[in-house]
Design a protein around this motif. Sequence first.
Motif, PDB file in Angstrom:
ATOM      1  N   ASP A  43       0.696  -1.539  -0.114  1.00 17.11           N
ATOM      2  CA  ASP A  43      -0.127  -0.381   0.094  1.00 17.11           C
ATOM      3  C   ASP A  43       1.433   1.100   0.174  1.00 17.11           C
ATOM      4  O   ASP A  43       0.598   2.795  -0.612  1.00 17.11           O
ATOM      5  N   GLN A  44       1.758   1.334   0.446  1.00 13.98           N
ATOM      6  CA  GLN A  44       2.547   2.468   1.081  1.00 13.98           C
ATOM      7  C   GLN A  44       3.615   2.526   0.035  1.00 13.98           C
ATOM      8  O   GLN A  44       3.580   3.386  -0.375  1.00 13.98           O
ATOM      9  N   ALA A  45       4.357   1.769  -0.567  1.00 13.96           N
ATOM     10  CA  ALA A  45       5.183   2.160  -2.249  1.00 13.96           C
ATOM     11  C   ALA A  45       3.632   2.178  -3.532  1.00 13.96           C
ATOM     12  O   ALA A  45       4.333   2.373  -3.777  1.00 13.96           O
ATOM     13  N   GLY A  46       2.877   1.891  -3.143  1.00 16.12           N
ATOM     14  CA  GLY A  46       1.552   1.903  -4.592  1.00 16.12           C
ATOM     15  C   GLY A  46       1.379   3.315  -4.501  1.00 16.12           C
ATOM     16  O   GLY A  46       1.088   4.037  -5.167  1.00 16.12           O
ATOM     17  N   GLN A  47       1.174   4.628  -3.236  1.00 18.42           N
ATOM     18  CA  GLN A  47       0.679   5.391  -2.931  1.00 18.42           C
ATOM     19  C   GLN A  47       1.966   6.267  -3.371  1.00 18.42           C
ATOM     20  O   GLN A  47       2.223   7.038  -4.326  1.00 18.42           O
TER      21      GLN A  47
END
Length: 562
Positions: A43-47
Amino acid sequence: MFKNHPKGLYALALANTGERFGYYTMLAIFVLFLQAKFGFNVDQAGQVYGIFLALVYFMPLVGGILADKFGYGKMVTIGIIIMFVGYLCLAFPVQEKSLALIAMYAALFCIAIGTGLFKGNLQVLVGNLYDAPEHKAKRDNAFSIFYMAINVGAMFAPTAATKVTNYFLAKGGFSYSAQIPSLAHQFLDGTIKPEGAEVLKNLAIEQGAGAMDLGAFSSQYIESLSGAYNYGFGVACISLIISMIIYVVFRNSFKHADYNSKQLAAKQAASGEKVVELTPAQTKSRITALILVFLVVIFFWMSFHQNGSTMTTFARDYTAGYADGFTRIGFDIFNLVLVAIAVYGAFSVFQSESRRSKIISGAIAVVAVAGLIVRYIGMDTVIPILPQIFQQFNPFFVVVLTPFSMSLFSMLAKRGKEPSTPRKIGLGMVIAAFGFLILVCASNGLASPLELEKVGGVSDTLVSPNWLISTYLVLTFAELLLSPMGISFVTKVAPPKYKGAMMGLWFVATAIGNYLTSVIAKIWGSGMQLWMIWSVLVVLCLISAVFMFSMMKRLEKATEDC
């Protein structure tokens, strides 16, 4: 296929090839870098990935507005320089975590600004080459060639990233393991589960570090892997230097296309040519048609650019880390090059006018096929593969399928049956839905991403690499119908005084779609079943296609006077 095009097309295409090679080398390992260096989850990397891609594709709007005023060529030059600074910052390893984050974000911002000044304006220059009456009919073919050149650079990028990172990781005494980064960060953060700690201990033994304290091993592995990725980013610096050299040396071949609407009007007035002005109604109709297309491509790019995000995660966590049988031929970039040479050699046999050219082309194709057979026989029975390497298949398929696409539409055009550009885009969305339907089938029965977190994120049940390869193949068919045709459509339909801005808006639509990739990354760890996640993309593509076809008469009417 390549005949009767202005020389400037090839100069601009090659300049873009170098820039895209660097960009996609960086993008191939970017999400993996975020997870390895900073311990980001999906999720964080995707953001971060989504916001960065959104900026990269939003900034061409600013670049286009500036170019409409100050000139396209000037903005392209400034863009290359700013991009170089960004890649240089990204290539330097910074150990302290907070400083590393600041350096990374600054680098990404420079890359986004530089790309905004470079990418769209370079494509406007290509479009301007085909404003001339003698070249006008070849505009769509020109952008297919231009798009193919982009993908030549992108095709080599994952292999370059993999070779560089593997080399420097090996110098640190380690080899790549998909499970270690996540477990190492969990261990250092004190959040690791007992079963995860046991898996990490076994992986440390496999890496030859069984006698080392797990904390020391975790720190050293993360440092070595992150540093290896930094060297991978350095490849982009070299490729940009090559792009700048090509752009400067061959500038005379496209210098005459570096004009905006005011400069064109002044030139026409001086030569006594009739200046054709669009009526307000025509301008409004064209801009409305473009906006409708932009709305649709948002959802294409939201889906398509999962390749660097959730599709790479799927490759890492759910796909076998090896290839055997005929499949292994596709995981060697030199084999793919030989396939491409054989395809283009065969096409040249049919398109060459002289007997000598046909013989030479045929000989090249035969030698390429023979070389491919020899290399295949000499390959290991089973070869290891890394998750980022799957990203080479899309550009490879673009390069190989482009001559088929161009030949098909040329044949249809001669018969008066070629679909309009808006109709091609609608068909592209339908095909994209089928691409993600393949992943729905592949994911049936697999554990959800949330269930994998406790064991380092890698599934006990791994699917064949052929599922992802097939998905990339189908998505490439969709891309060829949508992306080069869409760019050509913008350069053709955009009112002359707004060319840069309209090309910028094409990229804004791409930017919004790229940011929306993070929506899929966000639901990735929500507990939703994997097949349901891919189904979201299937539905979005089909809804976009229905919308496109419902607007078809209006879109085609707006382009009748172009």
